[in-house]
Design a protein around this motif. Structure first.
Motif, PDB file in Angstrom:
ATOM      1  N   ALA A 219     -33.818  50.138 121.217  1.00  0.00           N
ATOM      2  CA  ALA A 219     -35.184  50.290 121.889  1.00  0.00           C
ATOM      3  C   ALA A 219     -36.100  51.040 121.155  1.00  0.00           C
ATOM      4  N   LEU A 220     -37.429  50.501 120.801  1.00  0.00           N
ATOM      5  CA  LEU A 220     -38.294  51.048 120.078  1.00  0.00           C
ATOM      6  C   LEU A 220     -39.617  51.362 120.794  1.00  0.00           C
ATOM      7  N   ASP A 221     -40.302  52.571 120.435  1.00  0.00           N
ATOM      8  CA  ASP A 221     -41.313  52.725 121.285  1.00  0.00           C
ATOM      9  C   ASP A 221     -42.288  52.428 120.376  1.00  0.00           C
ATOM     10  N   ALA A 222     -43.657  52.553 120.965  1.00  0.00           N
ATOM     11  CA  ALA A 222     -44.895  52.333 120.406  1.00  0.00           C
ATOM     12  C   ALA A 222     -45.207  53.295 119.051  1.00  0.00           C
ATOM     13  N   GLU A 223     -44.822  54.709 119.345  1.00  0.00           N
ATOM     14  CA  GLU A 223     -45.197  55.708 118.564  1.00  0.00           C
ATOM     15  C   GLU A 223     -44.216  55.787 117.295  1.00  0.00           C
ATOM     16  N   GLN A 224     -43.124  55.078 117.309  1.00  0.00           N
ATOM     17  CA  GLN A 224     -41.821  55.190 116.360  1.00  0.00           C
ATOM     18  C   GLN A 224     -42.383  54.463 114.859  1.00  0.00           C
ATOM     19  N   THR A 225     -42.317  55.329 113.914  1.00  0.00           N
ATOM     20  CA  THR A 225     -42.833  54.833 112.504  1.00  0.00           C
ATOM     21  C   THR A 225     -41.685  54.393 111.579  1.00  0.00           C
ATOM     22  N   CYS A 226     -41.922  53.519 110.704  1.00  0.00           N
ATOM     23  CA  CYS A 226     -41.049  53.317 109.461  1.00  0.00           C
ATOM     24  C   CYS A 226     -40.626  54.405 108.741  1.00  0.00           C
ATOM     25  N   LEU A 227     -39.403  54.632 108.249  1.00  0.00           N
ATOM     26  CA  LEU A 227     -39.106  55.810 107.692  1.00  0.00           C
ATOM     27  C   LEU A 227     -39.479  55.657 106.069  1.00  0.00           C
ATOM     28  N   VAL A 228     -39.899  54.595 105.584  1.00  0.00           N
ATOM     29  CA  VAL A 228     -40.483  54.382 104.280  1.00  0.00           C
ATOM     30  C   VAL A 228     -41.742  54.702 104.134  1.00  0.00           C
ATOM     31  N   CYS A 229     -42.649  53.942 104.625  1.00  0.00           N
ATOM     32  CA  CYS A 229     -44.170  53.749 104.710  1.00  0.00           C
ATOM     33  C   CYS A 229     -44.577  54.801 105.803  1.00  0.00           C
ATOM     34  N   GLN A 230     -43.991  55.266 106.744  1.00  0.00           N
ATOM     35  CA  GLN A 230     -44.554  56.157 107.998  1.00  0.00           C
ATOM     36  C   GLN A 230     -45.540  55.415 108.604  1.00  0.00           C
ATOM     37  N   ALA A 231     -45.607  54.068 108.539  1.00  0.00           N
ATOM     38  CA  ALA A 231     -46.748  53.414 109.331  1.00  0.00           C
ATOM     39  C   ALA A 231     -46.081  52.907 110.832  1.00  0.00           C
ATOM     40  N   SER A 232     -46.687  52.425 111.691  1.00  0.00           N
ATOM     41  CA  SER A 232     -46.412  52.086 112.919  1.00  0.00           C
ATOM     42  C   SER A 232     -45.551  50.900 112.921  1.00  0.00           C
ATOM     43  N   LEU A 233     -44.505  50.677 113.446  1.00  0.00           N
ATOM     44  CA  LEU A 233     -43.419  49.611 113.294  1.00  0.00           C
ATOM     45  C   LEU A 233     -43.846  48.137 114.170  1.00  0.00           C
ATOM     46  N   ALA A 234     -45.216  47.620 113.705  1.00  0.00           N
ATOM     47  CA  ALA A 234     -45.615  46.690 114.146  1.00  0.00           C
ATOM     48  C   ALA A 234     -45.241  45.427 113.245  1.00  0.00           C
ATOM     49  N   GLY A 235     -45.025  44.126 113.863  1.00  0.00           N
ATOM     50  CA  GLY A 235     -44.434  42.945 112.948  1.00  0.00           C
ATOM     51  C   GLY A 235     -43.103  43.243 112.879  1.00  0.00           C
TER      52      GLY A 235
END
Length: 1158
Positions: A1030-1046
């Motif tokens: 389960a992913l939430d909207a505030e979770q970020t990528c552990l590499v680029c620290q950007a939002s997990l969109a796409g």
């Protein structure tokens, strides 16, 4: 105004000067007579000129003529004596030499106690003066002891000479007393020849019958007696026991002698405040109880026969032969005169005359008349008519009693009736020959003395009427005497009877032939008890007694006259006051006869309000009591009765702290010191004396009575004596004394008082005082016991007695040493306890239990102590300690044959072979040998053991039974020599086989259990990994620290990334499925979250297809890959704890696996 101010200033200056003088007197008296420098307030380096100047200035201040101080003379004498001693070169040099000796001794003492650098200030100089006084007292004490010894040597000769001198002096005194008493003996013999009774005491002997007329007019008859007759008379008198007189007599002086020079007395009435006399010339005289004239008036033209005073002492009634009754006011001009034309022999005024204005009188007319003045007039009422004259009337309350020929009548004025008549005794002389003596003792008791009879009439209450109960008479006492009663009174339930004559006088009266006897005996005052026993009898040689008759005497009672009741005896020419002998008289009588003991006892009882003398307790003051007691004490000391003398001193010496008290105590203390009996008086010495006295007493008791010495040191306050000097003296006596415990306790107390805990705690510990260790902890006195480790250990021994090592290590003393190693260093304790190895062992064992590192420097010593006193604990110590020397420990164990300890030490040294040989050869303990080989885990050691055991059956069996799993049984069996018989080998082999099969079964079962557990855990892991993330909207990528969109990529470890952040671009291009992406987006560009079922299926299928393509390239999680790299590097370099924590993955329980496309 200026003059008044100057006068005030001058008065203030005078007062200030007087105050200065008094203070200087007190200062001089407060100084010790042994220190003349302090008396003159001079330093020890003063010159002769300074001494004279100081004496001149101070003598002006304290001269007795210039100050009103009560002890100025004593202070001036002490000042003069000090000046004389200092002006004498020899005495001054002697004083300075002693002072220098005191300074040297004190300096040495302080150097020993305080070190070389102590300050020589005012405290030191004061201590020097005290030391000087102690030295002087000691010298004086030795001189007196030496003198006493010399006197003892010369005692025999001196005693003989003194006895001869006393005998010679006694003979001279006897001869002088014999000559001086010749006239007295002659007079005594003449009195005896004249008929005086030998057992009667004259008033001059009984009391102090003193008067302004020293020589009474006594007619003497008879011839002078010879010397032999006088000696016989004195011998007879000396055989009689002398009794103390009961009464005290005194002739009244003042105006009385002058009155009797011109007139003679005829009657008397006594009151508490004054006396009323009637004279033969018709005068009424009022005098006080000392004989001083108060008032006088001529009331009658003839003899005054009777006088009476009302209850308020305001009116005096008198009746005379001129037939008149005169009532005269003492404080006003009120005079009432009634003329009856017949001689009035008796009169009695109403006790309340000021209100009722009446009196009763009677005379030769034989009528008893009551005169009464009322508002409507005045008049007489005849109460009684007799056949003879009325000679006596007495009135009390509402009762009137009178005497006539018929007897004594009692009349109740309130009821206007006669109550009773007491008949005149049968056979008594005519009533007018011997006047009846009436005396109301109280409102219900009448004392009657008539001729030779004494009666006591008591009025009892009978049936009541309107005015109260009726009274009736009852005679309670009746007795007959051998003399004529001239007066009657009561004192302390005893009769005081003034008597006259004897049987011959009564016989003459009965024969009615009485005339003027020109050789009459003097009257006597007798004391008769209620049991009708004569207690005492005093003859009264009054003026002209040989010519007087019974009716010429009177006895009047004055209640509360002066300080006590009094009676007054009247004769025509003399008035004598009679009082009970007071405490002063009693004490004087006793001391004159040497009975000091009884005198002191009676004074003390009076002070305590006990005994018959309590009412006179104010007569003897404290100084008089003390003087009597001190005289008695001196008498006892002269007799050698020192114990009783001491008791007397303790009773009588004053304790008020004044100069006289101090002087008296010091004098008696020195007296007992000379008698070598200070212990008798020491316990009760008061405070406030010179410190020299207290130090002398303590010095004496230190060598004679240690128990009393200790009690006084504890009881006396600190300023009374020099505690340091006493402590040093006690230290010299501790080892010599038969009671060192008491002296140690005293030293502990003294050093506590001196605030020297280092010394006091030593004695407290030696005495095993309760609570001393708590005090050390409470007051933080660890430095004071730094050098007293042995005493602390002994304290525990005393408290615990026979105890185990564990109990002794828990003792309070041991804990105090081990808990405070910073204040009490271990090295210092060990050094002190070396001489006591057992105590050292306990201390080191307790130290080891607290902290093994503290005892590290003493490990070798501790090994030796364990080996000596507790070998069972040595092996444990060798196991836990790493500070001891192996060689030294091995040497100690070898000396004492401690094989197990030797084995352990050899094992620690690495000499396993020797250790094993000791077990095998010395202990022959197969299990221990096998256990040792197992602990060392050395293959060579096992080989040695097997080689040694191959020909020894017991070792073979032991190895097979105990070491079967650690050794190769086949190798051991092959090494056995042929033909060796090994008992029990069958059992051993059976056990080996059984153990082998058991191990095989255990391994098989363990494998099954592990396989089942692995399968279960694998299934669980698989189930967890196949679940979605389960992913939430505030979770970020552990590499680029950007939002997990796409498109994102999730790994089994739980880490989620953008796919383009993880996959190589080539891999990303090859695995991209455009149709899946377009299908996943709607027309508006958003994901199809709520599309049709077919659309969702197509989307899911496209994701699965892409996932299968990505798995072909085996992607790895960047986070887990980095963690694995660091873990590999740590295997070679190592991480710190902080680095390891920082580099752990978020979900380390999930290993990196193939990715899952979400």
């Amino acid at each position: 105004m200026a003059e008044s101010n100057s006068d005030v200033d001058r008065l203030l200056q005078v007062e200030a000067t007087q105050l200065t003088r008094q203070r200087e007197v007190d200062r001089v008296l407060a100084q010790s007579v042994l220190d003349p420098f302090s008396i003159l307030s001079l330093p020890h380096t003063c010159t002769a000129t300074e001494i004279k100047l100081a004496y001149r200035n101070k003598s002006r201040l304290i001269h007795p003529d210039k100050t009103a101080h009560a002890q100025a003379r004593d202070a001036f004498e002490r000042l003069k004596r000090a000046e004389t001693e200092l002006m004498d070169d020899e005495k001054r040099k002697s004083i300075l030499a002693l002072m220098e000796e005191a300074r040297r001794e004190l300096a040495a003492q302080w150097t020993k106690e305080r070190g070389e650098g102590f300050e020589r200030g005012e405290e030191f100089e004061r201590a020097v003066v005290e030391k000087y006084r102690a030295i002087v007292v000691d010298i004086e004490w030795r001189r007196r002891q030496r003198l006493k010894q010399e006197m003892a040597k010369e005692g025999v000769v001196a005693a003989r000479e003194e006895e001869a001198a006393r005998e010679k002096k006694r003979r001279k005194e006897e001869e002088r007393e014999w000559e001086d008493g010749r006239e007295q003996r002659v007079n005594s013999w003449r009195d005896f020849q004249a008929g005086k009774m030998k057992k009667k005491k004259s008033a001059a002997d009984a009391g102090s019958l003193a008067s302004t007329n020293d020589t009474p007019d006594v007619e003497e008859t008879g011839a002078p007696a010879t010397d032999s007759e006088l000696e016989d008379s004195e011998e007879e008198d000396s055989e009689e026991e002398e009794d103390e007189p009961a009464l005290r007599y005194k002739r009244l002086g003042g105006s009385v002698p002058g009155l009797f020079e011109k007139d003679t007395a005829s009657t008397l009435q006594a009151c508490s405040r004054f006396l009323v006399l009637g004279t033969h010339w018709g005068n009424v005289v009022v005098i006080d109880i000392e004989g001083n004239l108060i008032k006088q008036w001529r009331a009658h033209s003839a003899t005054v026969n009777s006088v009476s005073v009302d209850l308020d002492n305001e009116y005096v009634a008198s009746g005379g032969d001129d037939g008149r009754v005169v009532v005269h006011g003492l404080y006003n001009d009120d005079i009432t005169i009634v003329d009856y034309s017949r001689p009035v022999k008796a009169v009695a005024i109403d006790p309340q005359f000021a209100r009722r204005r009446r009196f009763v009188c009677g005379g030769t007319a034989g009528q008893v008349i009551m005169y009464e003045k009322k508002w409507y007039g005045k008049g007489d009422t005849i109460l009684f008519t007799s056949a003879g004259p009325i000679l006596s009337i007495q009135w009390v309350d509402s009762l009137v009693a009178w005497a006539c020929d018929e007897g004594v009548q009692v009349y109740d004025v309130a009821r206007a009736m006669r109550i009773t008549q007491v008949a005149r005794p049968e056979g008594s002389p005519r009533a007018d020959l011997f006047t009846c003596r009436l005396q109301w003792r109280d409102a219900r008791t009448l004392d009657v003395g008539w001729a030779d009879f004494v009666q006591v009439v008591v009025l009892r209450e009978g049936a009541p009427d309107a005015l109260g109960p009726l009274l009736y008479a009852e005679i309670s006492v009746l007795f007959r005497t051998d003399f004529v009663v001239c007066g009657l009174a009561v004192h302390r339930s005893q009769f005081l009877v003034l008597t006259y004559g004897d049987h011959s006088t009564l016989d003459q009266g009965r024969a009615e032939s009485q005339g003027r006897d020109r050789n009459a005996q003097p009257p006597e005052l007798r004391v008769i008890s209620r049991n009708i026993e004569e207690m005492s009898s005093d003859a009264l040689p009054l003026d002209g007694y040989s010519l007087l008759q019974p009716n010429d005497y009177m006895l009047a009672y004055a209640p509360g006259a002066g300080d006590a009741d009094a009676w007054f005896i009247l004769s025509p020419k003399q008035l004598v006051a009679v009082r009970p002998r007071g405490l002063t008289d009693h004490v004087q009588w006793l001391t004159e006869r040497g009975n000091y003991h009884q005198a002191l006892a009676d004074i003390e009882d009076a002070y305590a309000e006990r005994g018959p003398w309590a009412m006179y307790r104010d007569q003897v003051r404290e100084p008089e009591y003390g003087a009597i007691g001190q005289h008695y004490a001196q008498v006892l000391m002269d007799r050698g009765n020192l114990a009783e003398a001491a008791q007397v001193c303790l009773r009588v010496l004053p304790r008020d702290g004044g100069a006289q008290s101090v002087a008296a105590w010091e004098a008696w203390i020195f007296a007992f010191a000379e008698a070598n009996a200070l212990q008798l008086i020491a316990p009760s010495i008061p405070l406030g004396l010179s410190s020299t006295v207290y130090e002398m007493v303590l010095a004496f008791l230190l060598t004679s009575d240690i128990a009393q010495f200790k009690a006084l040191v504890f009881a006396w306050p600190a300023p009374l004596f020099n505690a340091l000097s006493v402590a040093l003296a006690v230290e010299d006596q501790v080892e010599k004394s038969g009671d060192p415990g008491a002296l140690r306790e005293t030293l502990a107390f003294l050093y506590d008082r001196l605030n020297q805990p280092a010394k006091s705690l030593r004695y407290h510990l030696e005495l095993y005082a309760a609570g001393v260790l708590d005090r050390i902890r409470r007051e933080n006195l660890f430095d004071a016991v730094r050098d007293k480790a042995e005493l602390l250990m002994r304290y525990d021994d005393h408290v615990l007695g026979e105890a185990s090592l564990r109990e002794r290590c828990a003792g309070a003393g041991v804990l105090l040493l081990t808990d405070n190693t910073d204040a009490i260093p271990c090295a210092s304790v060990v050094k002190q306890l070396v001489a006591s190895p057992e105590h050292l062992h306990v201390y080191l064992h307790a130290l080891l239990a607290r902290d093994a590192h503290l005892g590290a420097p003493f490990a070798d010593l501790q090994v030796e102590l364990y080996a000596e006193y507790d070998s069972d604990r040595l092996l444990d110590f060798l196991r836990i300690s790493t500070y001891y020397s192996f060689d030294r420990a091995l040497e100690i164990c070898e000396e004492r044959g401690l094989v197990p300890e030797m084995v352990f030490v050899l094992g620690r040294m690495g000499d396993n072979h020797r250790a094993l040989m000791l077990i095998i050869e010395r202990l022959r303990d197969v299990p221990r040998a096998i256990e040792f080989a197992r602990e060392q885990n050395d293959p060579e050691l096992w080989s040695d053991l097997m080689v040694y055991s191959r020909d020894k059956p017991e070792f073979i069996v032991g190895l097979l039974e105990l070491g079967g799993t650690l050794t190769r049984p086949t190798k051991l069996l092959r090494s056995m020599p042929g033909g060796l018989s090994v008992p029990g080998i069958r059992r051993a082999l059976t056990r080996v086989l059984h153990d082998y099969h058991l191990q095989v079964e255990l391994c098989t079962d363990c494998k099954h259990v592990l396989d089942a557990d692995c399968e279960l855990l694998s299934d669980g892991l698989r189930t967890v990994q196949h679940q979605g993330l389960a992913l939430d909207a505030e979770q970020t990528c552990l590499v680029c620290q950007a939002s997990l969109a796409g498109d994102v990529l999730a790994f089994w470890c739980g880490h989620v990334f953008h796919d383009h952040c993880v996959l190589h671009p080539d891999v990303l291009r090859k695995t991209m499925l455009r149709g899946a992406s377009d299908l996943a987006l709607g027309k508006s560009g958003s994901r199809l979250l709520h599309g049709s079922i077919d659309q969702r299926r197509m989307l899911t299928q496209s994701k699965l297809d892409r996932t299968m393509l990505i798995r072909q390239y085996h992607p790895a999680c960047p986070v887990c890959a980095e963690y694995d790299q660091k873990k590999m590097a740590q295997m070679h370099t190592g991480w710190s704890a902080g680095e390891r924590k920082d580099n752990e993955p978020a979900n380390e329980f999930l290993p990196p696996m193939q990715a899952l496309l979400i």
